[in-house]
Design an enzyme around this catalytic site. Structure first.
Site, mmCIF file in Angstrom:
data_model
loop_
_atom_site.group_PDB
_atom_site.id
_atom_site.type_symbol
_atom_site.label_atom_id
_atom_site.label_comp_id
_atom_site.label_asym_id
_atom_site.label_seq_id
_atom_site.Cartn_x
_atom_site.Cartn_y
_atom_site.Cartn_z
ATOM 1 N N TYR A 103 -1.290 -23.318 -45.870
ATOM 2 C CA TYR A 103 0.099 -23.973 -45.645
ATOM 3 C C TYR A 103 0.380 -24.134 -44.109
ATOM 4 O O TYR A 103 -0.264 -22.730 -43.858
ATOM 5 C CB TYR A 103 0.796 -23.282 -46.203
ATOM 6 C CG TYR A 103 0.440 -24.392 -47.886
ATOM 7 C CD1 TYR A 103 1.233 -25.074 -48.817
ATOM 8 C CD2 TYR A 103 -0.478 -23.588 -49.035
ATOM 9 C CE1 TYR A 103 1.435 -25.804 -49.284
ATOM 10 C CE2 TYR A 103 -0.432 -24.178 -50.187
ATOM 11 C CZ TYR A 103 0.429 -25.045 -50.700
ATOM 12 O OH TYR A 103 -0.105 -25.713 -52.079
ATOM 13 N N TYR A 142 -8.140 -23.974 -51.816
ATOM 14 C CA TYR A 142 -8.123 -22.910 -50.970
ATOM 15 C C TYR A 142 -8.074 -21.843 -52.018
ATOM 16 O O TYR A 142 -7.436 -21.610 -53.516
ATOM 17 C CB TYR A 142 -6.646 -23.120 -50.602
ATOM 18 C CG TYR A 142 -5.085 -23.202 -51.336
ATOM 19 C CD1 TYR A 142 -4.547 -21.877 -51.442
ATOM 20 C CD2 TYR A 142 -4.758 -23.950 -51.570
ATOM 21 C CE1 TYR A 142 -3.535 -21.931 -52.636
ATOM 22 C CE2 TYR A 142 -3.431 -23.940 -52.291
ATOM 23 C CZ TYR A 142 -3.198 -23.421 -52.628
ATOM 24 O OH TYR A 142 -1.265 -23.486 -53.447
ATOM 25 N N ARG A 150 -7.880 -22.673 -55.345
ATOM 26 C CA ARG A 150 -7.310 -23.777 -56.111
ATOM 27 C C ARG A 150 -7.391 -24.612 -56.030
ATOM 28 O O ARG A 150 -7.868 -25.453 -54.473
ATOM 29 C CB ARG A 150 -5.641 -23.830 -55.580
ATOM 30 C CG ARG A 150 -4.874 -21.873 -56.693
ATOM 31 C CD ARG A 150 -3.172 -22.626 -56.842
ATOM 32 N NE ARG A 150 -3.738 -23.181 -57.472
ATOM 33 C CZ ARG A 150 -2.911 -23.634 -57.795
ATOM 34 N NH1 ARG A 150 -1.345 -24.486 -57.590
ATOM 35 N NH2 ARG A 150 -2.733 -25.413 -58.881
ATOM 36 N N HIS A 153 -4.362 -29.870 -54.822
ATOM 37 C CA HIS A 153 -2.729 -30.523 -55.265
ATOM 38 C C HIS A 153 -1.921 -30.648 -54.274
ATOM 39 O O HIS A 153 -1.833 -29.641 -53.284
ATOM 40 C CB HIS A 153 -2.768 -29.287 -57.081
ATOM 41 C CG HIS A 153 -2.404 -27.371 -55.890
ATOM 42 N ND1 HIS A 153 -3.653 -26.655 -55.217
ATOM 43 C CD2 HIS A 153 -0.986 -27.601 -55.588
ATOM 44 C CE1 HIS A 153 -3.017 -25.973 -54.780
ATOM 45 N NE2 HIS A 153 -1.113 -26.145 -54.805
ATOM 46 N N HIS A 155 2.608 -30.527 -54.085
ATOM 47 C CA HIS A 155 3.428 -30.076 -54.846
ATOM 48 C C HIS A 155 4.962 -30.824 -54.981
ATOM 49 O O HIS A 155 5.236 -31.234 -54.002
ATOM 50 C CB HIS A 155 4.337 -28.292 -54.337
ATOM 51 C CG HIS A 155 3.576 -27.367 -54.798
ATOM 52 N ND1 HIS A 155 3.258 -25.926 -55.891
ATOM 53 C CD2 HIS A 155 1.748 -27.292 -53.722
ATOM 54 C CE1 HIS A 155 2.568 -25.717 -54.836
ATOM 55 N NE2 HIS A 155 1.465 -25.255 -54.081
#
Ligand SMILES: [Fe+2]
Length: 218
Positions: A103, A142, A150, A153, A155
Site C-alpha cells: 500500500y 502481503y 493476506r 483483495h 477494500h
C-alpha cells in the site's frame, strides 16, 4: 435494460407481500430479500493523504508518464438494495495494495516497493442503473503478520444517503490463500460466496470480474 423499480412498484407487482399478510408468509420474504454484502474490517491502510487523481483507471496517475506494474483487470458490478433494486449514484470508495502487495501508506511496513504509477485509491459512483466499473491491477498478497499472509483483495466503502455505510473487502476466485486467511475463513460459506468476485469475461486482454454489492436498509 432494467427499469428502476420503486418499492411501491414491487408491491404492485406482487414481489413484496403485503405486510399485514406476512405472519404465515415469512418464506416469501426470504425469497425476495437478497443477503446484504457481508461487512469486513476497514484495516489499517485507508488512505491518509488526499490525492487529485481518484478516477476509475487506477493503472495510471494523472501527470505521471508511466504505467502501473502488474496484471491489468476490470472489476464491474451493480449496487443494489435487498430487493434487487439498483442503487444509483452510490459513492464507491476503493483502495488496494499494488501488484507487489504494497500500500502507498505510511503505516505499511511491507518491504515490497511502492509503485509511483499505480493510483491505489479510487472514488467512483454507480450510474442510473446502479452499475459501476473500474480498471486496476490485481493486488498482490502481503504479510499481515509472520504467520498470516493476506490473499489478494480490494477494500470497498460504499456510501449512499438513506443506507448504512458498508465497509467490506472483495476477494478473487481460486486463490489458495483465501482458505487460510483469518478474515475470510471466519465467514460462512454463503458470505464467502458473496465476497468473491467471479471472472465473467475478457476485454482487450484483461480479465473482467463481476462483483455485485447489496446494501442493508430499506
Ligand atoms: Fe488490505
Amino acid at each position: 435494460m432494467m427499469k428502476k423499480l420503486s418499492r411501491r412498484d414491487l408491491v404492485k407487482f406482487g414481489v413484496v407481500g403485503a405486510v399485514a399478510g406476512l405472519s404465515k408468509a415469512t418464506e416469501s420474504w426470504s425469497e425476495v430479500i437478497i443477503m446484504p454484502t457481508p461487512e469486513e474490517v476497514e484495516g489499517p491502510f485507508y488512505p491518509v493523504a488526499d490525492q487529485i487523481d481518484k478516477d476509475a483507471d487506477m493503472t495510471q496517475v494523472t501527470g505521471r508518464s508511466g504505467q502501473a506494474l502488474g496484471q491489468y483487470i476490470i472489476i464491474r458490478g451493480a449496487v443494489k438494495d435487498r430487493f434487487g433494486v439498483p442503487v444509483e449514484n452510490a459513492t464507491i470508495d476503493i483502495w488496494q495494495a499494488n501488484a507487489a502487495g504494497r500500500y502507498d501508506h505510511p503505516r505499511d511496513s511491507n518491504r515490497a516497493p511502492v509503485d509511483p504509477y499505480f493510483q491505489g485509491w479510487a472514488v467512483i459512483h454507480s450510474d442510473t442503473n446502479g452499475l459501476f466499473r473500474f480498471k486496476t491491477v490485481k493486488p498482490g498478497a502481503y504479510p499481515a503478520s509472520r504467520s498470516w499472509t493476506r490473499p489478494p483483495h480490494i477494500h470497498f466503502k460504499i456510501f449512499k444517503k438513506g443506507y448504512p455505510e458498508l465497509i467490506t473487502q472483495m476477494y478473487f476466485p481460486n486463490e489458495p490463500l483465501n482458505a487460510s486467511d483469518l478474515l475470510f475463513s471466519n465467514k460462512t460459506q454463503e458470505e464467502q460466496k458473496a465476497m468473491v468476485a467471479q471472472k465473467t469475461d475478457e476485454y482487450d486482454g484483461m480479465d473482467v470480474y463481476t462483483y455485485n454489492i447489496v446494501l442493508r436498509g430499506h
